[in-house]
Design an enzyme around this catalytic site. Structure first.
Site, PDB file in Angstrom:
ATOM      1  N   SER A 139      -3.499  -6.538   0.859  1.00  0.00           N
ATOM      2  CA  SER A 139      -3.806  -5.975  -0.448  1.00  0.00           C
ATOM      3  C   SER A 139      -2.869  -6.621  -1.473  1.00  0.00           C
ATOM      4  O   SER A 139      -2.718  -7.845  -1.503  1.00  0.00           O
ATOM      5  CB  SER A 139      -3.650  -4.453  -0.415  1.00  0.00           C
ATOM      6  N   TYR A 153      -9.495  -7.108 -10.304  1.00  0.00           N
ATOM      7  CA  TYR A 153      -8.677  -7.355  -9.110  1.00  0.00           C
ATOM      8  C   TYR A 153      -8.075  -6.041  -8.613  1.00  0.00           C
ATOM      9  O   TYR A 153      -8.115  -5.743  -7.413  1.00  0.00           O
ATOM     10  CB  TYR A 153      -7.585  -8.364  -9.435  1.00  0.00           C
ATOM     11  N   LYS A 157      -8.720  -4.216  -4.888  1.00  0.00           N
ATOM     12  CA  LYS A 157      -7.645  -3.897  -3.948  1.00  0.00           C
ATOM     13  C   LYS A 157      -7.498  -2.390  -3.750  1.00  0.00           C
ATOM     14  O   LYS A 157      -7.160  -1.943  -2.646  1.00  0.00           O
ATOM     15  CB  LYS A 157      -6.330  -4.517  -4.433  1.00  0.00           C
TER      16      LYS A 157
END
Length: 294
Positions: A139, A153, A157
């Site tokens: 991650s 993004y 994650k």
């Protein structure tokens, strides 16, 4: 932590460069076997030359579900079994949410979320049958802390961490371990050629330019990150989350402190939402462990 180990067999997505390459190299150096995925056939020879017979490379695009099933089957057939699966393949999409397109959002999730999910699902029957196995889900500090300019993004994650935490609860009794790895800024190509940037409005400060400015200057050493991940895999009781880098540690601790203070400040409002005649026990949150024990 137990520093000793028997040779392990790894499956790592994205071993051409970055943390995936550093981890593969370090695992091979200590005598392990690594099956790695690459994006281009031309990268195979260089990877397999790292440790002939113990380094195997398969070309794979993690957005292709059928290809994932095929590569996993071929890999297990070639090495017999896999002990550790590392979902490392991914990239960063930079840009404010206003400027980011739906196509950019979908591709970010196809790679960072659905690609990792498909690889995880492909290996679960193998791990279940052996009653052992360890997933390392790569991650980011951005999987715990939302930063301006990297919303897509962050979202990808956060999603990776969500299903990985659920998996840890689902599979613990089957001997399957899950560790979510949360790196800060490491000196990889993440902020270089791998980075994708949306065209931002002039009213926003460009996150892309800030991130690209630190490329090559990051404090994190990929080799040391790899060593830390090896220690976690060798540990008899690995953590659910492994934070890598002082910068990531500071950011996550700051968020947790802010969350705790906010929970305390709004606690009276939070608990005021129950029916007046609800028993006190009903006010206690019940996590997966409590549900399982009831």
């Amino acid at each position: 932590m137990n520093e000793q180990h028997s040779p392990l067999t790894w499956f790592i997505t994205g071993v051409s460069r970055g943390l995936g390459r550093a981890l593969a190299e370090r695992a091979l150096e200590r005598g392990d076997t690594v099956v790695g995925t690459i994006r281009q056939a031309s990268q195979r020879a260089a990877f397999e030359a790292l440790a002939p017979g113990r380094a195997l490379a398969y070309e794979l695009d993690v957005t292709d579900g059928a290809a994932i099933d095929d590569v996993v089957a071929r890999a297990v057939g070639a090495v017999g079994h896999v002990d550790v699966v590392v979902n490392n393949a991914g990239y960063g999409q930079i840009g404010t949410l206003e400027a980011s397109s739906e196509a950019e959002a979908r591709h970010q999730f196809e790679v960072n979320v659905f690609g990792a999910l498909r690889v995880t699902q492909a290996f679960l029957p193998h791990f279940r049958s052996r009653r052992r196995g360890h997933f390392l889900q790569i991650s980011s500090v951005g999987g715990m802390v939302g930063f301006a300019g990297v919303g897509l993004y962050n979202a990808s994650k956060f999603a990776l961490e969500g299903f990985s935490e659920a998996l840890a609860n689902e599979s613990a009794d089957l001997g399957i371990k899950v560790t979510i790895v949360e790196p800060g800024a490491f000196r990889t190509d993440w902020a270089g050629d791998s980075l994708r940037t949306a065209d931002d409005h002039a009213d926003y400060i460009s996150a892309g330019s800030r991130i690209r400015a630190i490329h090559g200057q990051q404090i994190g050493d990929p080799r040391r990150a790899a060593e830390a991940m090896l220690r976690v895999v060798d540990a008899p009781t690995p953590p659910l989350r492994l934070v890598l880098g002082a910068d990531a540690l500071q950011a996550i601790r700051s968020k947790l402190a802010t969350m705790t203070a906010e929970l305390d400040r709004w606690e009276a409002v939070t608990v005021s939402t129950a029916f007046p005649d609800a028993p006190p026990a009903a006010l206690t949150p019940r996590g997966p462990e409590a549900v399982a024990a009831s």
